[in-house]
Design a protein around this motif. Structure first.
Motif, PDB file in Angstrom:
ATOM      1  N   ASP A  94      -0.136   4.179   0.684  1.00 43.16           N
ATOM      2  CA  ASP A  94      -0.599   5.106   1.710  1.00 43.16           C
ATOM      3  C   ASP A  94      -0.120   4.726   3.109  1.00 43.16           C
ATOM      4  O   ASP A  94       0.432   5.554   3.823  1.00 43.16           O
ATOM      5  CB  ASP A  94      -2.124   5.215   1.684  1.00 43.16           C
ATOM      6  N   CYS A  95      -0.308   3.470   3.513  1.00 40.92           N
ATOM      7  CA  CYS A  95       0.063   3.081   4.885  1.00 40.92           C
ATOM      8  C   CYS A  95       1.312   2.200   4.944  1.00 40.92           C
ATOM      9  O   CYS A  95       1.813   1.920   6.018  1.00 40.92           O
ATOM     10  CB  CYS A  95      -1.111   2.393   5.590  1.00 40.92           C
ATOM     11  N   SER A 125      -7.712  -3.231  -3.113  1.00 38.99           N
ATOM     12  CA  SER A 125      -7.683  -2.385  -1.911  1.00 38.99           C
ATOM     13  C   SER A 125      -6.767  -2.978  -0.856  1.00 38.99           C
ATOM     14  O   SER A 125      -6.678  -4.199  -0.707  1.00 38.99           O
ATOM     15  CB  SER A 125      -9.084  -2.237  -1.328  1.00 38.99           C
ATOM     16  N   CYS A 126      -6.108  -2.099  -0.118  1.00 39.68           N
ATOM     17  CA  CYS A 126      -5.241  -2.502   0.998  1.00 39.68           C
ATOM     18  C   CYS A 126      -6.082  -3.221   2.046  1.00 39.68           C
ATOM     19  O   CYS A 126      -7.186  -2.788   2.381  1.00 39.68           O
ATOM     20  CB  CYS A 126      -4.590  -1.271   1.601  1.00 39.68           C
ATOM     21  N   ASN A 129      -4.757   2.631  -3.400  1.00 40.49           N
ATOM     22  CA  ASN A 129      -3.448   3.069  -3.858  1.00 40.49           C
ATOM     23  C   ASN A 129      -2.385   2.008  -3.534  1.00 40.49           C
ATOM     24  O   ASN A 129      -1.551   2.191  -2.658  1.00 40.49           O
ATOM     25  CB  ASN A 129      -3.107   4.418  -3.206  1.00 40.49           C
ATOM     26  N   CYS A 134      -5.798  -0.480   5.453  1.00 44.96           N
ATOM     27  CA  CYS A 134      -6.461   0.831   5.461  1.00 44.96           C
ATOM     28  C   CYS A 134      -7.535   0.974   4.381  1.00 44.96           C
ATOM     29  O   CYS A 134      -8.170   2.014   4.284  1.00 44.96           O
ATOM     30  CB  CYS A 134      -5.423   1.943   5.332  1.00 44.96           C
ATOM     31  N   CYS A 188       0.855  -1.190   0.000  1.00 47.45           N
ATOM     32  CA  CYS A 188       0.000   0.000   0.000  1.00 47.45           C
ATOM     33  C   CYS A 188       0.888   1.236   0.000  1.00 47.45           C
ATOM     34  O   CYS A 188       1.768   1.376   0.852  1.00 47.45           O
ATOM     35  CB  CYS A 188      -0.908  -0.007   1.227  1.00 47.45           C
ATOM     36  N   SER A 208      -7.255   1.491   1.280  1.00 49.57           N
ATOM     37  CA  SER A 208      -6.894   2.397   0.193  1.00 49.57           C
ATOM     38  C   SER A 208      -6.734   1.611  -1.105  1.00 49.57           C
ATOM     39  O   SER A 208      -6.178   0.510  -1.113  1.00 49.57           O
ATOM     40  CB  SER A 208      -5.580   3.102   0.519  1.00 49.57           C
TER      41      SER A 208
END
Length: 74
Positions: free
Chosen positions: A10-11, A29-30, A37, A33, A8, A35
């Protein structure tokens, strides 16, 4: 069905997902989190054959074995 590893953006979480090969690079999706991304990374493995170690720890072709933002190799 193969297991793919993702990171991920983001995290920073690393997670795995069992998906058909045709979906390997599609968005996912993660699992931490949620996300979207994320990106697929190179899997690291270890195997032994007749007492010899076989490993894949070089990262992707872009990083040449050094740190790489594209595959997350350190």
């Amino acid at each position: 069905m193969p297991i793919y590893e993702y990171i991920c953006r983001d995290c920073g979480a690393r997670f795995e997902s069992m998906r058909p090969m045709r979906e390997a690079d599609q968005p996912i999706s993660c699992k931490v989190c949620l996300s979207p991304n994320t990106y697929r990374t190179v899997s690291v493995f270890f195997a032994a054959s007749e007492g010899r170690a076989i490993t894949n720890q070089t990262g992707c072709a872009s990083c040449g074995g050094g740190s790489c933002a594209s595959c997350g190799h350190h």
